[in-house]
Scaffold this motif. Structure first.
Motif, mmCIF file in Angstrom:
data_model
loop_
_atom_site.group_PDB
_atom_site.id
_atom_site.type_symbol
_atom_site.label_atom_id
_atom_site.label_comp_id
_atom_site.label_asym_id
_atom_site.label_seq_id
_atom_site.Cartn_x
_atom_site.Cartn_y
_atom_site.Cartn_z
ATOM 1 N N GLY A 99 11.552 18.394 0.460
ATOM 2 C CA GLY A 99 11.689 18.112 -0.959
ATOM 3 C C GLY A 99 11.679 16.634 -1.309
ATOM 4 O O GLY A 99 11.808 16.281 -2.488
ATOM 5 N N VAL A 100 11.537 15.757 -0.309
ATOM 6 C CA VAL A 100 11.475 14.316 -0.542
ATOM 7 C C VAL A 100 10.075 13.822 -0.206
ATOM 8 O O VAL A 100 9.532 14.154 0.847
ATOM 9 N N HIS A 101 9.496 13.031 -1.102
ATOM 10 C CA HIS A 101 8.184 12.424 -0.865
ATOM 11 C C HIS A 101 8.377 11.018 -0.308
ATOM 12 O O HIS A 101 9.150 10.215 -0.856
ATOM 13 N N PHE A 102 7.679 10.714 0.762
ATOM 14 C CA PHE A 102 7.708 9.393 1.381
ATOM 15 C C PHE A 102 6.422 8.686 0.951
ATOM 16 O O PHE A 102 5.324 9.038 1.402
ATOM 17 N N VAL A 103 6.572 7.713 0.059
ATOM 18 C CA VAL A 103 5.436 7.063 -0.582
ATOM 19 C C VAL A 103 5.288 5.648 -0.036
ATOM 20 O O VAL A 103 6.213 4.830 -0.138
ATOM 21 N N THR A 104 4.139 5.338 0.551
ATOM 22 C CA THR A 104 3.876 3.967 0.984
ATOM 23 C C THR A 104 3.088 3.254 -0.114
ATOM 24 O O THR A 104 2.220 3.845 -0.769
ATOM 25 N N PHE A 105 3.420 1.979 -0.294
ATOM 26 C CA PHE A 105 2.805 1.182 -1.357
ATOM 27 C C PHE A 105 2.393 -0.152 -0.753
ATOM 28 O O PHE A 105 3.226 -0.911 -0.263
ATOM 29 N N ASP A 106 1.093 -0.409 -0.747
ATOM 30 C CA ASP A 106 0.546 -1.620 -0.141
ATOM 31 C C ASP A 106 0.297 -2.677 -1.212
ATOM 32 O O ASP A 106 -0.352 -2.395 -2.227
ATOM 33 N N MET A 107 0.810 -3.874 -0.981
ATOM 34 C CA MET A 107 0.656 -4.984 -1.917
ATOM 35 C C MET A 107 -0.173 -6.082 -1.284
ATOM 36 O O MET A 107 -0.056 -6.341 -0.081
ATOM 37 N N ARG A 108 -0.986 -6.740 -2.107
ATOM 38 C CA ARG A 108 -1.800 -7.855 -1.622
ATOM 39 C C ARG A 108 -1.759 -8.968 -2.664
ATOM 40 O O ARG A 108 -1.971 -8.723 -3.854
#
Length: 264
Positions: A99-108
């Motif tokens: 029930g938990v989403h693991f969201v990766t977010f890439d910044m540049r």
């Protein structure tokens, strides 16, 4: 909308000026050396770049509990005060478990086409029904300016410090300044920014160095929520160019970090 629907979505590029006043505020809040960082921002000011683009992602997750679980940065160049840069962000892989989403977010972050800074965030996103705080854990907030009286080698923040930090970096997640938002997210109340803790860790890890780009990379894991006015000890262990840093008290570790020093 499910967080999985955001996979691959890009935000920006957006302009980011490394504002001298914001850098000075950041240096004061993290307890760093204002003379050292007169012309350049400390490496932890990378948080300011992240929150140029992250708020748009967080707006799309409105109504869900979002916890910053882990952060990494890679510094290609120093962060010159007054520089005008471009920041973009992309939602990477989204995984769901229990029930938990693991969201990766890439910044540049770039200066025209040249890389200045990269980052990768891991956000833990709950369902639309926020978690309830465990019975007995909700607490009364400390006085606005009370920081708990940290001793030598310890760090802590008052609630006023958290607002000042949010102003310097644009990290206005309400769990860091609004009691009800913190409780709705499953915390006992307001909690200290993970990236403020990372700033403390980098200040300690760069002690004894002189470069205005002391680190080539760093990884920061936010282990447990830290409460305002709750002092914790910073420990540093160095092996060659690798520096291991921990922020903990007798009961809990709040942050663990590994940073790589540049080869001066």
């Amino acid at each position: 909308m499910s967080p999985s629907d955001l996979e691959g979505k890009t935000y920006g590029p957006m302009g980011w000026r490394i504002d001298p006043a914001a850098v000075a505020d950041y240096v004061r809040i993290t307890g760093d050396d204002p003379e050292r960082w007169a012309g350049h921002a400390p490496p932890g000011f990378a948080a300011g770049a992240l929150f140029v683009v992250a708020p748009e992602l967080l707006d799309e997750l409105f109504g869900r509990s979002v916890v910053h679980g882990e952060q990494s940065f890679r510094w290609h160049r120093n962060l010159s005060v007054g520089a005008r840069l471009q920041v973009s962000g992309t939602v990477g892989r989204v995984r769901e478990r229990g029930g938990v989403h693991f969201v990766t977010f890439d910044m540049r972050v770039t200066d025209e086409s040249d890389p200045v800074l990269d980052g990768k965030s891991l956000f833990l996103v709950s369902g639309e029904s926020p978690p309830a705080v465990q019975a007995g854990l909700e607490h009364s907030e400390p006085a606005h300016s009370h920081d708990g009286g940290p001793m030598n080698g310890e760090v802590s923040a008052s609630r006023a410090d958290l607002v000042r930090y949010a102003s310097a970096t644009r990290d206005w997640n309400p769990v860091h300044w609004d009691h009800e938002a913190g409780v709705a997210a499953g915390f006992p109340g307001v909690v200290v920014h993970g990236l403020l803790q990372a700033g403390w860790a980098m200040r300690a890890g760069s002690a004894g160095t002189a470069s205005n780009r002391p680190f080539s990379s760093g990884r920061f894991r936010f282990r447990n929520p830290m409460l305002p006015a709750h002092p914790a000890k910073v420990t540093v262990e160095r092996s060659g160019r690798t520096v291991e840093i921990s922020i903990a008290d007798q009961d809990l570790e709040y942050l663990s970090a590994t940073v790589e020093l540049v080869d001066e």
